[in-house]
Design a protein around this motif. Structure first.
Motif, mmCIF file in Angstrom:
data_model
loop_
_atom_site.group_PDB
_atom_site.id
_atom_site.type_symbol
_atom_site.label_atom_id
_atom_site.label_comp_id
_atom_site.label_asym_id
_atom_site.label_seq_id
_atom_site.Cartn_x
_atom_site.Cartn_y
_atom_site.Cartn_z
ATOM 1 N N LYS A 91 0.839 -1.220 0.000
ATOM 2 C CA LYS A 91 0.000 0.000 0.000
ATOM 3 C C LYS A 91 0.862 1.254 0.000
ATOM 4 C CE LYS A 91 -3.683 -2.089 2.691
ATOM 5 N NZ LYS A 91 -3.992 -2.366 4.096
ATOM 6 N N HIS A 92 2.035 1.149 0.641
ATOM 7 C CA HIS A 92 2.923 2.314 0.722
ATOM 8 C C HIS A 92 4.071 2.223 -0.288
ATOM 9 C CE1 HIS A 92 1.011 3.556 4.511
ATOM 10 N NE2 HIS A 92 0.990 2.259 4.819
ATOM 11 N N ASN A 93 3.990 1.205 -1.129
ATOM 12 C CA ASN A 93 5.023 1.064 -2.158
ATOM 13 C C ASN A 93 6.437 0.871 -1.578
ATOM 14 O OD1 ASN A 93 5.157 0.760 -4.811
ATOM 15 N ND2 ASN A 93 5.024 2.947 -5.342
ATOM 16 N N ILE A 94 6.510 0.153 -0.480
ATOM 17 C CA ILE A 94 7.806 -0.044 0.189
ATOM 18 C C ILE A 94 8.325 -1.451 -0.110
ATOM 19 C CG2 ILE A 94 8.959 -0.249 2.444
ATOM 20 C CD1 ILE A 94 6.731 1.718 3.502
ATOM 21 N N ASP A 95 9.563 -1.530 -0.610
ATOM 22 C CA ASP A 95 10.143 -2.874 -0.800
ATOM 23 C C ASP A 95 11.534 -2.996 -0.189
ATOM 24 O OD1 ASP A 95 11.619 -1.428 -2.548
ATOM 25 O OD2 ASP A 95 11.446 -2.837 -4.221
ATOM 26 N N MET A 96 11.877 -2.026 0.683
ATOM 27 C CA MET A 96 13.179 -2.086 1.367
ATOM 28 C C MET A 96 12.974 -1.774 2.842
ATOM 29 S SD MET A 96 15.808 -0.060 -1.152
ATOM 30 C CE MET A 96 14.803 1.374 -1.477
ATOM 31 N N LEU A 97 13.569 -2.593 3.691
ATOM 32 C CA LEU A 97 13.417 -2.409 5.144
ATOM 33 C C LEU A 97 14.770 -2.421 5.837
ATOM 34 C CD1 LEU A 97 10.540 -4.839 6.260
ATOM 35 C CD2 LEU A 97 10.526 -2.348 6.410
ATOM 36 N N VAL A 98 14.958 -1.489 6.746
ATOM 37 C CA VAL A 98 16.107 -1.549 7.660
ATOM 38 C C VAL A 98 15.560 -2.042 8.999
ATOM 39 C CG1 VAL A 98 17.847 -0.196 8.903
ATOM 40 C CG2 VAL A 98 17.363 0.295 6.486
ATOM 41 N N VAL A 99 16.140 -3.122 9.518
ATOM 42 C CA VAL A 99 15.599 -3.761 10.723
ATOM 43 C C VAL A 99 16.625 -3.707 11.859
ATOM 44 C CG1 VAL A 99 14.770 -5.945 11.695
ATOM 45 C CG2 VAL A 99 14.144 -5.296 9.365
ATOM 46 N N LEU A 100 16.259 -2.992 12.924
ATOM 47 C CA LEU A 100 17.100 -2.972 14.124
ATOM 48 C C LEU A 100 16.584 -4.054 15.056
ATOM 49 C CD1 LEU A 100 17.125 0.888 14.891
ATOM 50 C CD2 LEU A 100 18.749 -0.388 13.549
ATOM 51 N N GLY A 101 17.411 -5.066 15.329
ATOM 52 C CA GLY A 101 16.919 -6.143 16.184
ATOM 53 C C GLY A 101 18.000 -7.162 16.483
ATOM 54 N N GLY A 102 17.574 -8.290 17.026
ATOM 55 C CA GLY A 102 18.508 -9.364 17.336
ATOM 56 C C GLY A 102 18.382 -10.501 16.333
ATOM 57 N N ASP A 103 19.030 -11.616 16.629
ATOM 58 C CA ASP A 103 19.046 -12.709 15.642
ATOM 59 C C ASP A 103 17.644 -13.272 15.384
ATOM 60 O OD1 ASP A 103 19.045 -13.705 18.183
ATOM 61 O OD2 ASP A 103 20.638 -15.164 17.864
ATOM 62 N N GLY A 104 16.779 -13.257 16.399
ATOM 63 C CA GLY A 104 15.400 -13.720 16.196
ATOM 64 C C GLY A 104 14.692 -12.870 15.144
ATOM 65 N N SER A 105 14.863 -11.570 15.262
ATOM 66 C CA SER A 105 14.240 -10.649 14.301
ATOM 67 C C SER A 105 14.770 -10.892 12.889
ATOM 68 C CB SER A 105 14.512 -9.201 14.703
ATOM 69 O OG SER A 105 14.028 -8.961 15.987
ATOM 70 N N PHE A 106 16.066 -11.161 12.777
ATOM 71 C CA PHE A 106 16.641 -11.388 11.448
ATOM 72 C C PHE A 106 16.116 -12.697 10.846
ATOM 73 C CE2 PHE A 106 20.533 -8.998 13.238
ATOM 74 C CZ PHE A 106 19.869 -7.799 13.113
ATOM 75 N N ARG A 107 15.946 -13.705 11.711
ATOM 76 C CA ARG A 107 15.385 -14.970 11.206
ATOM 77 C C ARG A 107 13.985 -14.740 10.665
ATOM 78 N NH1 ARG A 107 18.351 -17.605 15.289
ATOM 79 N NH2 ARG A 107 16.742 -17.153 16.812
ATOM 80 N N GLY A 108 13.203 -13.944 11.400
ATOM 81 C CA GLY A 108 11.837 -13.623 10.959
ATOM 82 C C GLY A 108 11.848 -12.898 9.625
ATOM 83 N N MET A 109 12.771 -11.957 9.465
ATOM 84 C CA MET A 109 12.856 -11.174 8.225
ATOM 85 C C MET A 109 13.263 -12.049 7.048
ATOM 86 S SD MET A 109 12.233 -8.192 7.241
ATOM 87 C CE MET A 109 10.758 -7.927 8.152
ATOM 88 N N GLU A 110 14.141 -13.012 7.333
ATOM 89 C CA GLU A 110 14.598 -13.914 6.274
ATOM 90 C C GLU A 110 13.410 -14.711 5.717
ATOM 91 O OE1 GLU A 110 17.485 -14.041 4.910
ATOM 92 O OE2 GLU A 110 17.969 -16.059 4.245
ATOM 93 N N VAL A 111 12.575 -15.180 6.625
ATOM 94 C CA VAL A 111 11.378 -15.921 6.207
ATOM 95 C C VAL A 111 10.493 -15.006 5.345
ATOM 96 C CG1 VAL A 111 9.259 -17.052 7.032
ATOM 97 C CG2 VAL A 111 11.414 -17.383 8.278
ATOM 98 N N PHE A 112 10.321 -13.793 5.818
ATOM 99 C CA PHE A 112 9.486 -12.804 5.127
ATOM 100 C C PHE A 112 10.049 -12.493 3.730
ATOM 101 C CE2 PHE A 112 7.879 -8.214 5.021
ATOM 102 C CZ PHE A 112 6.553 -8.567 4.853
#
Ligand code: ADP
Length: 322
Positions: A91-112
Motif C-alpha cells: 500500500k505504501h510502495n515499500i520494498d526495502m526495510l532496515v531492521v534494528l533487532g537481534g538474531d530472532g528478528s533477522f530470522r523472521g525477516m529472512e522468512v518474510f
C-alpha cells in the motif's frame, strides 16, 4: 522515487533513536522517501506505517529507547499475518526495510524475504552482544557505561560500610557485559556462564586479602548464572567472613542517553544498511569486526552461536588468577 522503511524489533537498546534520525536524513540525501514502521512486526501487520520527515527526528539523538517503539510478535510467526504485512507494505510502495533487532528478528525477516521478496538489511541491536558474526551490537557501549556508573556508586557504599557486593548484570547466556564491566571496574570476582568456576579456589586468597586490610569486594555475576547469586553472597559471609549484599541492576541497563560511541555506531550502521539496499543486497546483516564493516548472510549471523572473544577470556583468567 523509492520508498524505504525502518523498524525496531525485539528488545530495545539505547542507540536506536540516533539510528532512526540518521535513517531519515541519509535516506532523503540518497533520494529515497523514508517511512517509519511503528511497533516492530506488530506494526507491519497492523499497518502502523507512516512517512517520516526531518521534524519527526528532531531532538531524539540524545534519547534512549526508540521513538518508533519495538515489540515481539507472535503473529509474525504465522504465514497469514506475514501476507498481511506484505499487503500493507505494498500500500505504501515499500520494498526495502532496515531492521534494528537481534538474531530472532533477522530470522523472521529472512522468512518474510523468502516468501514475499521484501529486501532487508539488519542492524545488530542488543545490549547482550551475543550475535554471531559481529563483535559489536548497537547499545552495548551505553549499557556498559550504565553498569560502570552503577558499580562506581555501589563501590562507594561497599567501601564505606565494609561489604561484599554481588552485582548481577544482564546478558542472558552471554557473559560479555559482566566480563567487560568486571575488567573496567576493578572487580575482584567475575563469574560468567562460559567459564566453569569453583568458589573454593578463591577462598585462601580472599581471606588473606581481608587479613591484609581489604574492606570490601566487588563480584560481577552474569545473568546466565543469576541462580547462583544467593549462594555466592552466602559464601562471602560464611567462608570469607564479610557481610554481603546482592544488587540486581536489571532494566536500567537497557536505557539512558546513548553514548558518543553508540551514536557514532548508529550513524555508520545505518549508512551501511541503506547503501546495501541501494546496491541491491537483498537479505543481509551489517556486521562490525576488527577489520571494519561487512555484510553477512542470516546463516552466518543467526544460525550460529556467539562465542566470547578469546583475548577477553584470557584477561578474565589473568584478572582472577589465584
Ligand atoms: P531478538 O530479535 O531480540 O532476538 P526475538 O527472538 O524475540 O528477538 O525475535 C523477535 C521477533 O522476530 C519475534 O517476536 C517474531 O515476531 C520474529 N521471528 C523470530 N523468528 C521468526 C521466524 N522463524 N519466523 C517468523 N518470525 C520470526
Amino acid at each position: 522515487m523509492k520508498n524505504i522503511a525502518i523498524l525496531c524489533s525485539g528488545g530495545d537498546v539505547s542507540g536506536m533513536n540516533p539510528a532512526i534520525k540518521h535513517f531519515v536524513e541519509y535516506s532523503i540525501k540518497k533520494g529515497l522517501t523514508p517511512f517509519f514502521v511503528y511497533n516492530g512486526y506488530e506494526g507491519l501487520i497492523d499497518n502502523k506505517i507512516m512517512q517520516a520527515n526531518y521534524e519527526d527526528v528532531a531532538g531524539i539523538i540524545n534519547k534512549g529507547g526508540t521513538k518508533i517503539f519495538s515489540s515481539r510478535s507472535k503473529r509474525f510467526m504465522q504465514k497469514e499475518y506475514r501476507a498481511q504485512a506484505k499487503a500493507n507494505l505494498d500500500k505504501h510502495n515499500i520494498d526495502m526495510l532496515v531492521v534494528l533487532g537481534g538474531d530472532g528478528s533477522f530470522r523472521g525477516m529472512e522468512v518474510f524475504y523468502k516468501e514475499h521478496g521484501i529486501k532487508f538489511c539488519g542492524i545488530p541491536s542488543t545490549i547482550d552482544n551475543d550475535i554471531a558474526g559481529t563483535s559489536y551490537c548497537l547499545g552495548v557501549d551505553t549499557a556498559l557505561n550504565v553498569i560502570r556508573n552503577a558499580i562506581d556508586s555501589i563501590r562507594d557504599t561497599a567501601s564505606s560500610f565494609g561489604r561484599a557486593f554481588v552485582i548481577e548484570t544482564m546478558g542472558r547466556e552471554c557473559g560479555y557485559l559482566a566480563l567487560v564491566s568486571a575488567l573496567t571496574s576493578g572487580a575482584e570476582l567475575c563469574l560468567i556462564p562460559e567459564v566453569p568456576y569453583r568458589l573454593q579456589n578463591y577462598e585462601n586468597n580472599f581471606q588473606k586479602q581481608i587479613q591484609n586490610g581489604r574492606r570490601y569486594f566487588i563480584a560481577v555475576i552474569a545473568e546466565g548464572i543469576a541462580d547462583e547469586s544467593q549462594k555466592i553472597a552466602q559464601w562471602f559471609e560464611e567462608k570469607i567472613g564479610i557481610e554481603s549484599r546482592i544488587s540486581i541492576l536489571g532494566h536500567i541497563q537497557r536505557g539512558g542517553n546513548p553514548t558518543v560511541y553508540d551514536r557514532l555506531m548508529a550513524y555508520k550502521f545505518v549508512s551501511h544498511a541503506i547503501d546495501a539496499l541501494l546496491n541491491n543486497q537483498t537479505n543481509s546483516v551489517v556486521c562490525f569486526n576488527e577489520d571494519g564493516f561487512s555484510y553477512k548472510s542470516i546463516d552466518e549471523v543467526a544460525k550460529r552461536k556467539y562465542r566470547l572473544d578469546n583475548t577477553l577470556l584470557k584477561s578474565l583468567k589473568e584478572m582472577q588468577d589465584v
